[in-house]
Scaffold this motif. Sequence first.
Motif, short mmCIF file in Angstrom:
data_model
loop_
_atom_site.label_atom_id
_atom_site.label_comp_id
_atom_site.label_asym_id
_atom_site.label_seq_id
_atom_site.Cartn_x
_atom_site.Cartn_y
_atom_site.Cartn_z
N GLU A 1 4.48 8.64 11.13
CA GLU A 1 5.05 9.04 12.43
C GLU A 1 4.03 8.83 13.54
N ALA A 2 2.80 9.24 13.25
CA ALA A 2 1.74 9.12 14.27
C ALA A 2 1.45 7.65 14.60
N LEU A 3 1.71 6.76 13.63
CA LEU A 3 1.50 5.33 13.87
C LEU A 3 2.69 4.70 14.59
N GLY A 4 3.72 5.51 14.84
CA GLY A 4 4.87 5.01 15.60
C GLY A 4 5.89 4.25 14.79
N ILE A 5 5.87 4.40 13.47
CA ILE A 5 6.87 3.73 12.64
C ILE A 5 8.25 4.32 12.94
N GLY A 6 9.24 3.47 13.11
CA GLY A 6 10.57 3.96 13.46
C GLY A 6 11.66 2.98 13.06
N PRO A 7 12.88 3.23 13.52
CA PRO A 7 14.03 2.39 13.15
C PRO A 7 13.76 0.91 13.42
N GLY A 8 14.17 0.07 12.44
CA GLY A 8 13.97 -1.37 12.59
C GLY A 8 12.67 -1.85 11.97
N ASP A 9 11.75 -0.93 11.69
CA ASP A 9 10.46 -1.32 11.11
C ASP A 9 10.55 -1.41 9.59
N GLU A 10 9.71 -2.26 9.02
CA GLU A 10 9.57 -2.34 7.56
C GLU A 10 8.18 -1.89 7.14
N VAL A 11 8.13 -1.16 6.03
CA VAL A 11 6.86 -0.68 5.48
C VAL A 11 6.80 -1.10 4.02
N ILE A 12 5.76 -1.81 3.64
CA ILE A 12 5.65 -2.34 2.28
C ILE A 12 5.03 -1.30 1.36
N VAL A 13 5.74 -1.00 0.25
CA VAL A 13 5.24 -0.02 -0.73
C VAL A 13 5.42 -0.61 -2.14
N PRO A 14 4.61 -0.16 -3.10
CA PRO A 14 4.78 -0.66 -4.47
C PRO A 14 6.01 -0.03 -5.11
N THR A 15 6.64 -0.74 -6.02
CA THR A 15 7.78 -0.17 -6.74
C THR A 15 7.32 0.83 -7.80
N MET A 16 6.07 0.67 -8.27
CA MET A 16 5.55 1.54 -9.32
C MET A 16 4.88 2.76 -8.68
N THR A 17 5.70 3.69 -8.20
CA THR A 17 5.19 4.90 -7.56
C THR A 17 6.24 5.99 -7.62
N PHE A 18 5.84 7.16 -7.12
CA PHE A 18 6.77 8.27 -6.98
C PHE A 18 7.61 8.04 -5.72
N THR A 19 8.81 8.54 -5.74
CA THR A 19 9.76 8.26 -4.66
C THR A 19 9.27 8.75 -3.29
N ALA A 20 8.35 9.73 -3.27
CA ALA A 20 7.81 10.25 -2.01
C ALA A 20 7.20 9.15 -1.15
N THR A 21 6.52 8.19 -1.80
CA THR A 21 5.86 7.10 -1.06
C THR A 21 6.86 6.35 -0.19
N ALA A 22 8.06 6.16 -0.71
CA ALA A 22 9.08 5.38 0.01
C ALA A 22 9.98 6.27 0.87
N GLU A 23 10.24 7.49 0.42
CA GLU A 23 11.24 8.32 1.13
C GLU A 23 10.78 8.65 2.55
N VAL A 24 9.47 8.81 2.74
CA VAL A 24 8.97 9.16 4.07
C VAL A 24 9.27 8.07 5.09
N VAL A 25 9.34 6.82 4.60
CA VAL A 25 9.68 5.70 5.49
C VAL A 25 11.13 5.86 5.98
N ARG A 26 12.01 6.31 5.07
CA ARG A 26 13.40 6.56 5.44
C ARG A 26 13.53 7.75 6.40
N TYR A 27 12.66 8.78 6.24
CA TYR A 27 12.71 9.92 7.18
C TYR A 27 12.64 9.42 8.62
N LEU A 28 11.86 8.33 8.82
CA LEU A 28 11.61 7.82 10.16
C LEU A 28 12.64 6.77 10.57
#
Length: 399
Positions: free
Chosen positions: A83-110
Amino acid sequence: MSPSRPQAHPAPADSAASEFLPFALPDLGEEEAAAVLECLRSGWITTGAVSRRFEQEFADFLGGGVTAVAVNSATAGLHLALEALGIGPGDEVIVPTMTFTATAEVVRYLGADPVLVDVDDATLCIDAEAIAAAITPRTRAIVPVHYAGLACDMNAILALARRHGLRVVEDAAHAFPTLYRGRAVGTLDSDATVFSFYANKTITTGEGGMVVCRDPELLRRVRVMRLHGISEDAFDRYTSRRPAWFYQVVAPGYKYNLTDIAAAIGCQQLRKIGAFLARRQLLAARYAEGLAGLPLRLPPDAGAGGQHAWHLYPVRLTAAAPLERDRLIELLAERGVGTSVHYIPLHRQPYWRERYDLRAESFPRAEAAYRSLLTLPLYTRMRDADQARVIATLRELLC
Ligand SMILES: *Cc1c(COP(=O)(O)O)cnc(C)c1O
């Protein structure tokens, strides 16, 4: 027997052979109990002086001139950092598939979209070439995960980020204390690093996390959004010379602050981290020795200048194994050995698969690893006899 084994529940002599061994357990002692009581008796139980002390001690431990901001989970910390980095709608954030869902879900929060990529076959950390292939004009950030406690190829990731103008937030939930080329994870040249103090992590506060970074602007935004978007936190309100009732809301923030009760546990855990790490390193070395020769692929150790935190001990069955992973987990459980799987890759989870129309063929290395992967018990309270039993049971089932 490990000297740290608590003596509160005297066990029968054959307990090492009959108890169910969980795959992880927190290591909390009288020091944590006393610190919690002291906090309760002080009359100040929410974010205050003890949280401040925990932040300071955590930052001092890492070194490198970083500042730490305590939060109530790593999930909250990842959310705040992005959030502090200004990530928002329309942005893409690259995450590994081999992780806990928290890593990716926070991207959806934004309102942004996580782009899942494959991992390195040896380390199961995010693969730099897969990142490069996934970059589009919408890509804004990368969230590498230091899988199991081994650092990702950060030089390659940071070089890619610089070349493409991307932000990097490290998910260091497994990586305390991890070294990468002689430097502590948390002090590398990413934008922010987030640690977890969940119950099974290398130090715990029950629930908790820490955002670590050097950028004063980012730190200010994280602090404001951690507590309702209020421009000064409650601690300052109650200690500053301004009227105690005065505060200003500058954004619709979150409720992500850490309590002093939890921070009191954290300060005590931090003092034990040297002993905890030494015990984890010893257990990992004994697994490497005791499991040699079995049809198992063991996790790689850190290279020169590196240090593995050994949060997890994930192994993979090889093609020569006489049984499949699911069956091995069942037979181990029947014999009193708890295991887990880190992770069911995110592209296999219904929400992620359906939301982004993901296919297993896009993640061949994570797929192959997933089918043969299991995590063995590894925790500081594990006795030598407990580990010997895990090794003997695996030798029995796999020979
Ligand atoms: C545990 C974990 C998290 C979440 O940590 P919490 O403190 O429980 O929010 C995030 N990412 C990874 C890789 C984890 O293992």
